[in-house]
Write a protein that holds these residues in place. Structure first.
Motif, short mmCIF file in Angstrom:
data_model
loop_
_atom_site.label_atom_id
_atom_site.label_comp_id
_atom_site.label_asym_id
_atom_site.label_seq_id
_atom_site.Cartn_x
_atom_site.Cartn_y
_atom_site.Cartn_z
N THR A 196 0.93 -1.21 0.28
CA THR A 196 -0.17 -0.02 0.17
C THR A 196 0.74 1.16 -0.23
O THR A 196 0.65 2.21 -0.55
CB THR A 196 -0.93 0.07 1.13
OG1 THR A 196 -1.81 -1.15 1.31
CG2 THR A 196 -1.81 1.00 1.26
N VAL B 191 0.83 4.10 -2.73
CA VAL B 191 0.61 5.63 -2.44
C VAL B 191 1.70 6.49 -2.88
O VAL B 191 1.79 7.47 -3.50
CB VAL B 191 0.25 5.76 -0.83
CG1 VAL B 191 0.22 7.26 -0.40
CG2 VAL B 191 -0.99 5.15 -0.66
N GLU B 192 3.02 5.95 -2.49
CA GLU B 192 4.20 6.98 -2.62
C GLU B 192 4.91 6.78 -4.08
O GLU B 192 5.80 7.67 -4.39
CB GLU B 192 5.22 6.51 -1.44
CG GLU B 192 4.67 6.81 -0.18
CD GLU B 192 5.62 6.52 1.03
OE1 GLU B 192 6.89 6.31 0.58
OE2 GLU B 192 5.52 6.65 2.08
N SER C 209 1.51 6.51 -7.21
CA SER C 209 0.88 8.22 -7.90
C SER C 209 1.86 9.03 -8.42
O SER C 209 1.10 9.84 -8.78
CB SER C 209 0.28 8.52 -6.36
OG SER C 209 1.39 8.88 -5.34
N ASP D 171 -1.90 1.79 -10.66
CA ASP D 171 -3.15 2.10 -9.80
C ASP D 171 -4.17 0.83 -9.83
O ASP D 171 -4.86 0.82 -8.92
CB ASP D 171 -3.68 2.98 -10.48
CG ASP D 171 -2.67 4.35 -10.54
OD1 ASP D 171 -1.88 4.28 -9.35
OD2 ASP D 171 -2.86 5.62 -11.14
#
Length: 405
Positions: free
Chosen positions: A126, A130-131, A134, A142
């Protein structure tokens, strides 16, 4: 002497009971003391471990921006607590001579360890999503990473269960064979669902469209938009929102069987083809100039490449032109096309260029007498001659024609 067991042929004396209690005390008392000691030692180890981990968390983890070290500390907390508890039960089982219970404790410890490990893997992926995901331009990560997270959790727990069964010397081959048969049965029963899952994986790998792309829809309710924006690509189905804000959930295997028209995959620029008709007696060069000037005045139309107007066909009643123009935003193609068409119509009306439409004129040179009679008889108020009167008229017409000759 006790005679309560006389019915079974057994006689028990008070001395026997005292001797048994003495043996029970000799057997249990040291083991109880060892068990209490193990519990106290387990509590001490647990407290010391938590103190050390809290010190590490305050000294290092809280000073970093990333959450990776925080997830590791949390996982070590859980693994340490589970391990200390399992060790206390395992030692207690050995103290009391319960080898089977000790093996069961080891198996339970392995399964319990798989849970925090699965959570750790899930949280690390996760953080990666996110890091890292994105910040990338592609949308493959994604979509793929959430699926990978779910698969990693399931595989980690399943691996823990297999290792636990092996530690208890349980033959897992019957389970594997049974799972295979069950998998075949489920495959036949849920072939459509599996087909959608496989198609979903292929969509993620091939990437014919991404989340946010505008694609053409194949079946829509009458009177609604025939294209839409992709809002979600799932394992089973893909969700598309059309211009009327309707959500279409299309199975992935249905998408993979059709031609996919993607309006935004190659960029925002797209070329429009707009049909325009003019009359045969109109000046086509003047009409082309007007269409070109009108198109360049519409917002969103690109001047380079320049608009092109060609003659596509000579129709029955019109010369069919086609305007080919590039626009800057593919999502505005319908609005820009509508505005160009409106302005061309107004400009043609102003300069007197006709936009023809198909018309038919019917000329009747003669009509047979029976049909004429019938037609007159059906007309209200009409006077119809009798057959004898009609014959006399016909003879007079013939004589008049001969006299004229």
């Amino acid at each position: 002497m006790f005679h309560a067991m006389d019915g079974f042929g057994i006689q028990i004396t008070r001395a026997d009971i005292d001797r048994w209690l003495l043996h029970a005390a000799d057997y249990a008392l040291p083991r109880v003391l060892q068990t209490v000691g193990q519990l106290i030692l387990g509590v001490i180890v647990f407290v010391v471990l938590r103190w050390i981990l809290n010190r590490i968390d305050k000294s290092f983890s809280s000073k970093t921006d990333t959450q990776i070290d925080d997830h590791f500390i949390e996982a070590i907390h859980r693994i340490g607590s589970i391990s200390v508890t399992a060790w206390v039960f395992w030692r207690t089982a050995h103290i009391w001579g319960l080898a089977g219970l000790a093996s069961l404790v080891i198996a339970a410890w392995i399964v319990a360890l798989s849970l925090p490990l699965a959570d750790l893997v899930s949280k690390l992926l996760t953080v990666l999503q996110v890091e890292v995901a994105s910040k990338t331009e592609t949308t493959l990560d994604d979509t793929a990473l959430p699926l990978l997270i779910k698969a990693a959790r399931i595989l980690t727990v399943a691996g823990g269960i297999v290792i636990a069964l092996s530690s208890m010397n349980v033959d897992i081959m019957p389970f594997v064979a049974g799972a295979s048969v069950l998998g075949v049965a489920i495959g036949f029963a849920a072939k459509d669902t599996l087909s959608n899952l496989i198609a979903g994986v292929l969509l993620i790998v091939d990437r014919p469209f991404h989340v946010g792309d505008r694609i053409e829809l194949w079946t829509t309710p009458r009177g609604t938009g025939t294209w839409g924006d992709v809002i979600e690509i799932g394992l089973r189905a893909t969700k598309i929102r059309n211009p009327d804000n309707l959500i279409f959930v299309i199975p992935n295997n249905e998408i993979m069987r059709r031609d996919i028209v993607n309006y935004t995959a190659s960029g925002d620029n797209i070329r429009l083809r707009i049909p325009i008709s003019i009359a045969y007696d109109a000046n086509q060069n003047r009409a082309k100039e007007i269409v070109r000037d009108v198109a360049l005045k519409v917002d969103g139309v690109l001047s380079s490449p320049e608009p092109q107007i060609i003659i596509r066909n000579f129709g029955e009643s019109a010369i069919d032109l086609q305007l080919r123009v590039w626009i800057a935003n593919a999502r505005q193609r319908r609005a820009i096309g509508d505005e160009i068409t409106d302005r061309v119509k107004d400009e043609f009306d102003r300069v007197g260029i006709e936009i023809p439409y198909a018309t038919r004129d019917l000329y009747i040179h003669s009509m047979p007498a029976p049909l004429a009679t019938k037609s007159l008889s059906e007309t209200p108020g009409a006077v119809v001659d009798s057959p004898d009167a009609q014959d006399q008229k016909s003879e007079r017409q013939t004589k008049q024609e001969k006299a004229d000759e």
